[in-house]
Design a protein around this motif. Structure first.
Motif, PDB file in Angstrom:
ATOM      1  N   ASP A 155     -12.497  15.550 -12.679  1.00 18.89           N
ATOM      2  CA  ASP A 155     -12.245  14.319 -12.381  1.00 18.89           C
ATOM      3  C   ASP A 155     -10.838  14.018 -12.481  1.00 18.89           C
ATOM      4  OD1 ASP A 155     -13.835  12.091 -11.832  1.00 18.89           O
ATOM      5  OD2 ASP A 155     -13.923  11.085 -13.711  1.00 18.89           O
ATOM      6  N   LEU A 156     -10.023  14.724 -13.414  1.00 11.23           N
ATOM      7  CA  LEU A 156      -8.617  14.266 -13.354  1.00 11.23           C
ATOM      8  C   LEU A 156      -7.725  15.667 -13.537  1.00 11.23           C
ATOM      9  CD1 LEU A 156      -8.806  11.602 -16.357  1.00 11.23           C
ATOM     10  CD2 LEU A 156      -8.444  11.329 -13.938  1.00 11.23           C
ATOM     11  N   GLY A 157      -8.428  16.875 -13.319  1.00  5.63           N
ATOM     12  CA  GLY A 157      -7.821  17.998 -13.399  1.00  5.63           C
ATOM     13  C   GLY A 157      -6.418  17.973 -12.555  1.00  5.63           C
ATOM     14  N   ASP A 158      -6.462  17.200 -11.479  1.00 14.60           N
ATOM     15  CA  ASP A 158      -5.027  17.310 -10.959  1.00 14.60           C
ATOM     16  C   ASP A 158      -3.912  16.453 -11.345  1.00 14.60           C
ATOM     17  OD1 ASP A 158      -6.004  19.016  -8.861  1.00 14.60           O
ATOM     18  OD2 ASP A 158      -6.628  17.365  -7.559  1.00 14.60           O
ATOM     19  N   SER A 159      -4.291  15.610 -12.099  1.00 18.23           N
ATOM     20  CA  SER A 159      -3.224  14.578 -12.552  1.00 18.23           C
ATOM     21  C   SER A 159      -2.817  14.780 -13.955  1.00 18.23           C
ATOM     22  CB  SER A 159      -3.467  13.212 -12.513  1.00 18.23           C
ATOM     23  OG  SER A 159      -5.030  13.062 -12.345  1.00 18.23           O
ATOM     24  N   VAL A 160      -3.547  15.572 -14.806  1.00 18.53           N
ATOM     25  CA  VAL A 160      -2.926  15.902 -16.220  1.00 18.53           C
ATOM     26  C   VAL A 160      -2.859  17.362 -16.431  1.00 18.53           C
ATOM     27  CG1 VAL A 160      -4.321  14.170 -17.345  1.00 18.53           C
ATOM     28  CG2 VAL A 160      -5.196  16.160 -17.094  1.00 18.53           C
ATOM     29  N   ARG A 161      -1.632  17.753 -17.435  1.00 22.20           N
ATOM     30  CA  ARG A 161      -1.295  19.078 -17.766  1.00 22.20           C
ATOM     31  C   ARG A 161      -2.268  19.752 -18.716  1.00 22.20           C
ATOM     32  NH1 ARG A 161       4.515  18.616 -17.711  1.00 22.20           N
ATOM     33  NH2 ARG A 161       4.613  20.334 -18.923  1.00 22.20           N
ATOM     34  N   LEU A 162      -2.649  19.072 -19.800  1.00 21.75           N
ATOM     35  CA  LEU A 162      -3.507  19.703 -20.742  1.00 21.75           C
ATOM     36  C   LEU A 162      -4.805  18.863 -21.055  1.00 21.75           C
ATOM     37  CD1 LEU A 162      -3.481  21.934 -23.055  1.00 21.75           C
ATOM     38  CD2 LEU A 162      -2.206  20.262 -24.389  1.00 21.75           C
ATOM     39  N   ILE A 163      -5.854  19.720 -21.154  1.00 22.84           N
ATOM     40  CA  ILE A 163      -7.347  19.322 -21.739  1.00 22.84           C
ATOM     41  C   ILE A 163      -7.384  19.957 -23.042  1.00 22.84           C
ATOM     42  CG2 ILE A 163      -9.527  18.863 -21.208  1.00 22.84           C
ATOM     43  CD1 ILE A 163      -8.913  18.701 -18.126  1.00 22.84           C
ATOM     44  N   MET A 164      -7.447  19.212 -24.183  1.00 21.77           N
ATOM     45  CA  MET A 164      -7.754  19.805 -25.355  1.00 21.77           C
ATOM     46  C   MET A 164      -9.409  19.815 -25.279  1.00 21.77           C
ATOM     47  SD  MET A 164      -5.429  17.727 -27.886  1.00 21.77           S
ATOM     48  CE  MET A 164      -5.810  18.697 -29.356  1.00 21.77           C
ATOM     49  N   ASP A 165      -9.952  21.170 -25.441  1.00 26.14           N
ATOM     50  CA  ASP A 165     -11.401  21.337 -25.493  1.00 26.14           C
ATOM     51  C   ASP A 165     -11.980  21.345 -26.822  1.00 26.14           C
ATOM     52  OD1 ASP A 165     -14.087  22.037 -24.829  1.00 26.14           O
ATOM     53  OD2 ASP A 165     -13.495  23.624 -23.670  1.00 26.14           O
ATOM     54  N   ASP A 166     -12.669  20.612 -27.164  1.00 22.16           N
ATOM     55  CA  ASP A 166     -13.706  20.768 -28.388  1.00 22.16           C
ATOM     56  C   ASP A 166     -14.981  20.706 -28.177  1.00 22.16           C
ATOM     57  OD1 ASP A 166     -13.641  21.539 -31.213  1.00 22.16           O
ATOM     58  OD2 ASP A 166     -13.695  19.244 -31.800  1.00 22.16           O
ATOM     59  N   GLY A 167     -15.510  21.146 -27.002  1.00 23.44           N
ATOM     60  CA  GLY A 167     -17.078  21.142 -26.943  1.00 23.44           C
ATOM     61  C   GLY A 167     -17.619  20.013 -26.528  1.00 23.44           C
ATOM     62  N   PRO A 168     -19.094  19.626 -26.715  1.00 21.84           N
ATOM     63  CA  PRO A 168     -19.516  18.338 -26.409  1.00 21.84           C
ATOM     64  C   PRO A 168     -19.294  17.286 -27.416  1.00 21.84           C
ATOM     65  CG  PRO A 168     -21.008  20.163 -27.045  1.00 21.84           C
ATOM     66  CD  PRO A 168     -19.879  20.781 -26.992  1.00 21.84           C
ATOM     67  N   CYS A 169     -19.012  15.960 -27.020  1.00 22.53           N
ATOM     68  CA  CYS A 169     -19.108  15.063 -27.896  1.00 22.53           C
ATOM     69  C   CYS A 169     -20.156  14.625 -28.620  1.00 22.53           C
ATOM     70  CB  CYS A 169     -18.411  13.684 -27.288  1.00 22.53           C
ATOM     71  SG  CYS A 169     -16.985  13.977 -26.279  1.00 22.53           S
ATOM     72  N   ARG A 170     -19.913  14.616 -30.238  1.00 16.37           N
ATOM     73  CA  ARG A 170     -21.191  14.320 -30.903  1.00 16.37           C
ATOM     74  C   ARG A 170     -21.964  12.971 -30.750  1.00 16.37           C
ATOM     75  NH1 ARG A 170     -21.242  11.666 -35.693  1.00 16.37           N
ATOM     76  NH2 ARG A 170     -18.758  11.463 -35.721  1.00 16.37           N
ATOM     77  N   VAL A 171     -21.215  12.042 -30.391  1.00 13.93           N
ATOM     78  CA  VAL A 171     -22.144  10.710 -30.376  1.00 13.93           C
ATOM     79  C   VAL A 171     -22.325  10.364 -28.815  1.00 13.93           C
ATOM     80  CG1 VAL A 171     -21.639   8.161 -30.499  1.00 13.93           C
ATOM     81  CG2 VAL A 171     -20.800   9.531 -32.274  1.00 13.93           C
TER      82      VAL A 171
END
Ligand code: TXA
Ligand code: MG
Length: 326
Positions: A155-171
């Motif tokens: 969705d936003l890969g072109d407009s942000v520098r860093l995506i912190m990945d911590d897997g699937p969201c629990r809720v």
């Protein structure tokens, strides 16, 4: 193009970007958030640009711990702290009146601000290392909220520098939004923290025009165990001393109720001793509160950490303070 990095490996990088006024995508237990320094209007403007979000839709401010609330909000009611004790960190956003430090772009020009403490340790580390983060869900406006780093990259890969990945969201769904600035606490958006759960703490809450009430067991009412003078608990001895000095310079008569291990920091301020050990604390606390309410009008009580008897003692002390913390 955004870098997707395991969250625990990019805390420092994220802190650096936030301090430089850039955007960072961070994980939370609900959905991924698109964050910027909440005190920096031009950093926050980049969020609206990246999402294509209308500027009349306010953002939630994410905090790392309760000490940050007073930077973000003002006139904080004791009910906020009662809710915090039960639900924070967690999927609850509470609307309070905003502080002067929060620029109007965050609140869409309004006088209120949404506050949430996310239950993701990496997110809170970034916030603790930089600033409270104004953040909406990390999706293009109108698109589905992201619960995987991959959703954000698409969705936003072109407009942000860093995506912190911590897997699937629990809720997996966005937080409950609760407005505490109205006479009756009102749920603006339902979520994992339900109306019944909120009513257990608040007594009553309004949801879609319906009022949900819970008959509280007498022991749950904060009115029990209350001294006749305003009482707060202190998260650290430094905040106790700060609260004391503020109260004293406002002409009040404060006292610190704490163990002798803090004598040095307390100095010549009025103190009622709770002895040295946790057992001493438990044994002396009620007597100390009785003494305090007779001679002082603002009682600041040390919070006791640890296992064994400490949580049970704090159960009583938090009630005495009506959940108010400094
Ligand atoms: O779980 C969540 O809340 C996620 C994660 C990232 O924390 N965030 C999120 O943000 O869902 P967003 O911007 O997508 O949705 C925030 C909602 C919006 O409906 C907004 O109108 C409302 O909260 N909101 C924010 N501040 C408000 C305020 N001061 N008064 C009333 N509503 C507010
Ligand atoms: Mg959203």
């Amino acid at each position: 193009m955004a870098q997707v990095v395991p969250a625990k490996e990019c805390i420092d990088k994220a802190v650096e970007l936030i301090k430089a006024g850039e955007l960072v995508v961070f994980p939370t237990e609900t959905v991924y958030g698109l964050g910027a320094n909440a005190f920096d209007a031009s950093a926050v403007a980049k969020i609206f640009e990246a999402k294509g979000r209308p500027q009349d839709n306010p953002l939630i401010v994410h905090i790392a711990d309760l000490s940050q609330v007073r930077d973000v909000a003002r006139e904080i009611p004791s009910t906020f702290y009662a809710l915090a004790e039960r639900f924070m960190p967690g999927p609850l956003t509470v609307i309070l009146f905003k502080s002067d430090k929060i620029p109007s772009i965050v609140t869409a020009g309004g006088d209120t601000v949404g506050i949430r403490m996310p239950d993701n340790i990496y997110a809170r580390e970034v916030i603790a290392g930089s600033f409270p983060l104004a953040a909406p869900s990390a999706n293009k406006s109108k698109h589905i909220s992201p619960t995987l780093a991959e959703h954000v990259r698409e969705d936003l890969g072109d407009s942000v520098r860093l995506i912190m990945d911590d897997g699937p969201c629990r809720v997996g769904i966005e937080s409950t939004v609760l407005d505490l600035t109205t006479d009756m606490p009102t749920i603006l958006r339902p979520g994992a923290v339900t109306a019944n759960m909120l009513a257990e703490v608040l007594g009553e809450v309004s949801e879609q025009g319906k009022i949900i009430r819970v008959a509280k067991s007498p022991g749950m009412k904060y009115a029990h165990y209350c001294p006749n003078a305003e009482t707060v608990t202190a998260q650290s001895i430094d905040s106790a001393v700060r609260a004391y000095d503020e109260a004293a310079s406002a002409g009040r008569r404060p006292v610190i109720v704490a163990r002798d291990i803090y004598r040095d920091k307390i100095g010549d301020r009025d103190q009622i001793s709770l002895g040295i050990t946790a057992d001493d604390y438990a044994r002396r606390i009620y007597a100390a509160l009785h003494t305090a309410e007779k001679s002082f009008d603002y009682i600041i009580v040390e919070e006791l950490a640890g296992a064994d008897i400490a949580p049970s003692v704090m159960n009583r002390v938090f009630k005495a303070a009506g959940g108010k913390r400094v």
